[in-house]
Write a protein that holds these residues in place. Structure first.
Motif, PDB file in Angstrom:
ATOM      1  N   LEU A 128     -56.436 -33.701  50.422  1.00 33.20           N
ATOM      2  CA  LEU A 128     -55.902 -33.118  51.639  1.00 33.20           C
ATOM      3  C   LEU A 128     -54.879 -34.069  52.252  1.00 33.20           C
ATOM      4  O   LEU A 128     -55.201 -35.226  52.529  1.00 33.20           O
ATOM      5  CB  LEU A 128     -57.016 -32.818  52.639  1.00 33.20           C
ATOM      6  N   ASP A 129     -53.660 -33.572  52.431  1.00 29.45           N
ATOM      7  CA  ASP A 129     -52.605 -34.294  53.127  1.00 29.45           C
ATOM      8  C   ASP A 129     -52.540 -33.716  54.534  1.00 29.45           C
ATOM      9  O   ASP A 129     -52.106 -32.589  54.730  1.00 29.45           O
ATOM     10  CB  ASP A 129     -51.272 -34.103  52.390  1.00 29.45           C
ATOM     11  N   GLY A 130     -52.989 -34.487  55.512  1.00 27.97           N
ATOM     12  CA  GLY A 130     -53.096 -33.960  56.861  1.00 27.97           C
ATOM     13  C   GLY A 130     -51.797 -33.912  57.626  1.00 27.97           C
ATOM     14  O   GLY A 130     -51.733 -33.306  58.699  1.00 27.97           O
ATOM     15  N   THR A 131     -50.753 -34.536  57.095  1.00 32.65           N
ATOM     16  CA  THR A 131     -49.453 -34.580  57.778  1.00 32.65           C
ATOM     17  C   THR A 131     -48.363 -34.347  56.733  1.00 32.65           C
ATOM     18  O   THR A 131     -47.714 -35.276  56.269  1.00 32.65           O
ATOM     19  CB  THR A 131     -49.259 -35.935  58.475  1.00 32.65           C
ATOM     20  N   PHE A 132     -48.154 -33.091  56.388  1.00 36.02           N
ATOM     21  CA  PHE A 132     -47.263 -32.744  55.275  1.00 36.02           C
ATOM     22  C   PHE A 132     -45.824 -33.186  55.499  1.00 36.02           C
ATOM     23  O   PHE A 132     -45.207 -33.771  54.608  1.00 36.02           O
ATOM     24  CB  PHE A 132     -47.321 -31.229  55.049  1.00 36.02           C
ATOM     25  N   GLY A 133     -45.264 -32.900  56.680  1.00 41.89           N
ATOM     26  CA  GLY A 133     -43.870 -33.289  56.944  1.00 41.89           C
ATOM     27  C   GLY A 133     -42.917 -32.689  55.940  1.00 41.89           C
ATOM     28  O   GLY A 133     -42.814 -31.476  55.812  1.00 41.89           O
ATOM     29  N   ALA A 134     -42.199 -33.533  55.219  1.00 43.84           N
ATOM     30  CA  ALA A 134     -41.309 -33.066  54.159  1.00 43.84           C
ATOM     31  C   ALA A 134     -41.956 -33.171  52.787  1.00 43.84           C
ATOM     32  O   ALA A 134     -41.290 -32.979  51.771  1.00 43.84           O
ATOM     33  CB  ALA A 134     -39.999 -33.855  54.176  1.00 43.84           C
ATOM     34  N   GLY A 135     -43.237 -33.496  52.738  1.00 48.01           N
ATOM     35  CA  GLY A 135     -43.990 -33.399  51.499  1.00 48.01           C
ATOM     36  C   GLY A 135     -43.998 -34.606  50.595  1.00 48.01           C
ATOM     37  O   GLY A 135     -44.396 -34.501  49.437  1.00 48.01           O
ATOM     38  N   GLY A 136     -43.603 -35.766  51.086  1.00 43.46           N
ATOM     39  CA  GLY A 136     -43.512 -36.935  50.220  1.00 43.46           C
ATOM     40  C   GLY A 136     -44.829 -37.367  49.616  1.00 43.46           C
ATOM     41  O   GLY A 136     -44.927 -37.611  48.412  1.00 43.46           O
ATOM     42  N   LEU A 172     -60.150 -26.016  55.646  1.00 38.39           N
ATOM     43  CA  LEU A 172     -60.844 -25.958  54.358  1.00 38.39           C
ATOM     44  C   LEU A 172     -61.807 -24.776  54.298  1.00 38.39           C
ATOM     45  O   LEU A 172     -61.922 -24.119  53.261  1.00 38.39           O
ATOM     46  CB  LEU A 172     -61.589 -27.271  54.112  1.00 38.39           C
ATOM     47  N   ASP A 173     -62.477 -24.496  55.404  1.00 36.43           N
ATOM     48  CA  ASP A 173     -63.370 -23.337  55.438  1.00 36.43           C
ATOM     49  C   ASP A 173     -62.597 -22.053  55.143  1.00 36.43           C
ATOM     50  O   ASP A 173     -63.081 -21.160  54.430  1.00 36.43           O
ATOM     51  CB  ASP A 173     -64.041 -23.210  56.806  1.00 36.43           C
ATOM     52  N   GLY A 174     -61.393 -21.949  55.706  1.00 37.92           N
ATOM     53  CA  GLY A 174     -60.578 -20.764  55.477  1.00 37.92           C
ATOM     54  C   GLY A 174     -60.179 -20.583  54.031  1.00 37.92           C
ATOM     55  O   GLY A 174     -59.863 -19.467  53.603  1.00 37.92           O
ATOM     56  N   LEU A 175     -60.190 -21.668  53.278  1.00 39.50           N
ATOM     57  CA  LEU A 175     -59.842 -21.612  51.853  1.00 39.50           C
ATOM     58  C   LEU A 175     -61.077 -21.604  50.960  1.00 39.50           C
ATOM     59  O   LEU A 175     -60.951 -21.594  49.732  1.00 39.50           O
ATOM     60  CB  LEU A 175     -58.960 -22.812  51.484  1.00 39.50           C
ATOM     61  N   GLY A 176     -62.249 -21.634  51.586  1.00 37.41           N
ATOM     62  CA  GLY A 176     -63.478 -21.636  50.801  1.00 37.41           C
ATOM     63  C   GLY A 176     -63.742 -22.955  50.098  1.00 37.41           C
ATOM     64  O   GLY A 176     -64.406 -22.984  49.052  1.00 37.41           O
ATOM     65  N   ILE A 177     -63.264 -24.059  50.663  1.00 41.29           N
ATOM     66  CA  ILE A 177     -63.436 -25.387  50.061  1.00 41.29           C
ATOM     67  C   ILE A 177     -64.415 -26.184  50.909  1.00 41.29           C
ATOM     68  O   ILE A 177     -64.225 -26.337  52.122  1.00 41.29           O
ATOM     69  CB  ILE A 177     -62.089 -26.130  49.974  1.00 41.29           C
ATOM     70  N   GLU A 178     -65.463 -26.685  50.293  1.00 45.65           N
ATOM     71  CA  GLU A 178     -66.490 -27.423  51.033  1.00 45.65           C
ATOM     72  C   GLU A 178     -66.160 -28.904  51.115  1.00 45.65           C
ATOM     73  O   GLU A 178     -66.314 -29.530  52.175  1.00 45.65           O
ATOM     74  CB  GLU A 178     -67.851 -27.236  50.373  1.00 45.65           C
ATOM     75  N   ARG A 179     -65.723 -29.520  50.026  1.00 45.39           N
ATOM     76  CA  ARG A 179     -65.481 -30.956  49.983  1.00 45.39           C
ATOM     77  C   ARG A 179     -64.141 -31.247  49.315  1.00 45.39           C
ATOM     78  O   ARG A 179     -63.674 -30.483  48.462  1.00 45.39           O
ATOM     79  CB  ARG A 179     -66.587 -31.671  49.193  1.00 45.39           C
ATOM     80  N   VAL A 180     -63.541 -32.373  49.712  1.00 45.70           N
ATOM     81  CA  VAL A 180     -62.324 -32.849  49.068  1.00 45.70           C
ATOM     82  C   VAL A 180     -62.557 -34.268  48.568  1.00 45.70           C
ATOM     83  O   VAL A 180     -63.487 -34.960  48.990  1.00 45.70           O
ATOM     84  CB  VAL A 180     -61.114 -32.808  50.014  1.00 45.70           C
ATOM     85  N   ASP A 181     -61.699 -34.706  47.665  1.00 47.17           N
ATOM     86  CA  ASP A 181     -61.858 -36.010  47.024  1.00 47.17           C
ATOM     87  C   ASP A 181     -60.975 -37.089  47.640  1.00 47.17           C
ATOM     88  O   ASP A 181     -61.080 -38.255  47.259  1.00 47.17           O
ATOM     89  CB  ASP A 181     -61.560 -35.878  45.529  1.00 47.17           C
TER      90      ASP A 181
END
Length: 346
Positions: free
Chosen positions: A39-47, A98-107
């Motif tokens: 999960l990238d919490g601050t996408f910005g321009a995607g770097g 993450l709940d909206g995407l059906g994802i419980e955990r991230v790495d």
């Protein structure tokens, strides 16, 4: 991110604004692996998102509260053929995303804290004290704008914002000048405010504009940036899988102090207390720190990109202990005036 977040002087120009700060160090901290989700919490321009996706056959969920950042990332979504998902959301609400995407955990979770270069570059967004535009400063377009706070906060509350969040030593004098000026006419543009502050403080000859700290304080207040950061750390603690990695890049002592305090608490294993107080039990550590303290950018990066000079990276690895949650004020997020906390600028 391609557009890094910084509170340095706006004099830095060109491609330097769009280089991911401490990218190699962030990738090392995250150690992307095939089949995992980040999960990238601050996408910005995607770097950062791009670098993670190129480092492994993994998936990235990228958040940004700024709708223009999300719109600008759709070409990247197509490029990575389903491995990148963009969500317009605050990073404090990463759990809901993450709940909206059906994802419980991230790495892995990466957070790059502050204002983005794209926002500074667009005068109409109201972040820049060098480009004229409406005095807005809202990252997501919701809530009271900076102009509304300048118009409505009592002088003492305004001085508190500038002193606490902007670390402005002349906060009282600036607040008095604002209070007097708004009696004559509304302060509605960035250059109106910047010129007013410069008249109070005088011109700076060190390359740092006189209005830098005033704009910083208002922007942090408008967007509740420090409260958002503390809540994001709690959310990451809840949603990282055991062994999941957290990487946070901060550009200012106010932000870095919150991250430092949070991780010191969450990695602590020894009981508290002193010879005057009984020992207190310590819950199991929810993180372990592979490297103690903050990592700073190298001389080569600073030479190529002076914006990186103030960056600090703190990283930790999630244990299997239950998440604790907590109060953001306990980790250094300041208690703002009631008007700001309630979202009522009237």
């Amino acid at each position: 991110m391609m557009a890094k977040r910084s509170r340095r002087s706006e004099s830095d120009q060109g491609d330097l604004r769009h280089r991911p700060v401490m990218l190699a160090e962030v990738l090392e901290a995250l150690s992307p692996r095939d089949g995992e989700t980040y999960l990238d919490g601050t996408f910005g321009a995607g770097g950062y998102s791009r670098a993670i996706l190129e480092a492994a056959e993994c998936r990235v969920i990228a958040l940004d509260r700024d709708p223009s950042a999300i719109l600008g990332g759709y070409d990247m979504v197509a490029e990575f053929k389903g491995r990148l998902t963009l969500v317009e959301e605050r990073f404090s609400r990463l759990g809901e995303a993450l709940d909206g995407l059906g994802i419980e955990r991230v790495d892995g979770v990466v957070l790059d804290v502050g204002v983005s270069s794209m926002q500074l570059d667009q005068g109409e967004r109201g972040f820049s004290f060098r480009l004229d535009g409406p005095l807005d400063m809202r990252m997501g377009g919701d809530g009271p704008s900076a102009a509304e706070l300048v118009a409505s906060l009592e002088e003492k509350a305004l001085a508190a914002v500038l002193r606490t969040l902007g670390e402005e030593r002349r906060a009282g004098a600036i607040a008095r000048a604002i209070a007097a000026a708004r009696e004559e006419a509304p302060i509605e543009t960035t250059l109106q405010l910047a010129d007013l502050v410069e008249r109070v403080i005088g011109k700076s000859y060190d390359g740092i504009h006189a209005a830098t700290r005033t704009f910083q304080g208002l922007r942090i207040a408008v967007n509740d940036e420090l409260g958002e950061l503390a809540r994001a750390l709690f959310a990451a603690e809840k949603r990282l899988a055991p062994g999941g990695r957290l990487a946070v890049v901060a550009f200012h002592s106010l932000e870095d102090r919150i991250v430092k305090t949070f991780l010191a608490d969450r990695t602590r294993t020894l009981p508290g207390g002193s010879r005057h107080m009984p020992e207190t039990a310590v819950p199991p550590a929810t993180f372990r720190a592979p490297i103690r303290g903050a990592t700073k950018p190298g001389d080569a990066e600073i030479s190529e990109n002076p914006r990186a000079r103030s960056a600090r990276l703190r990283a930790a690895i999630r244990t299997d202990a239950p998440a604790r949650g907590g109060d953001p004020f306990a980790f250094g997020a300041p208690r703002l005036p009631h008007e700001l906390l309630s979202g009522d600028a009237s």
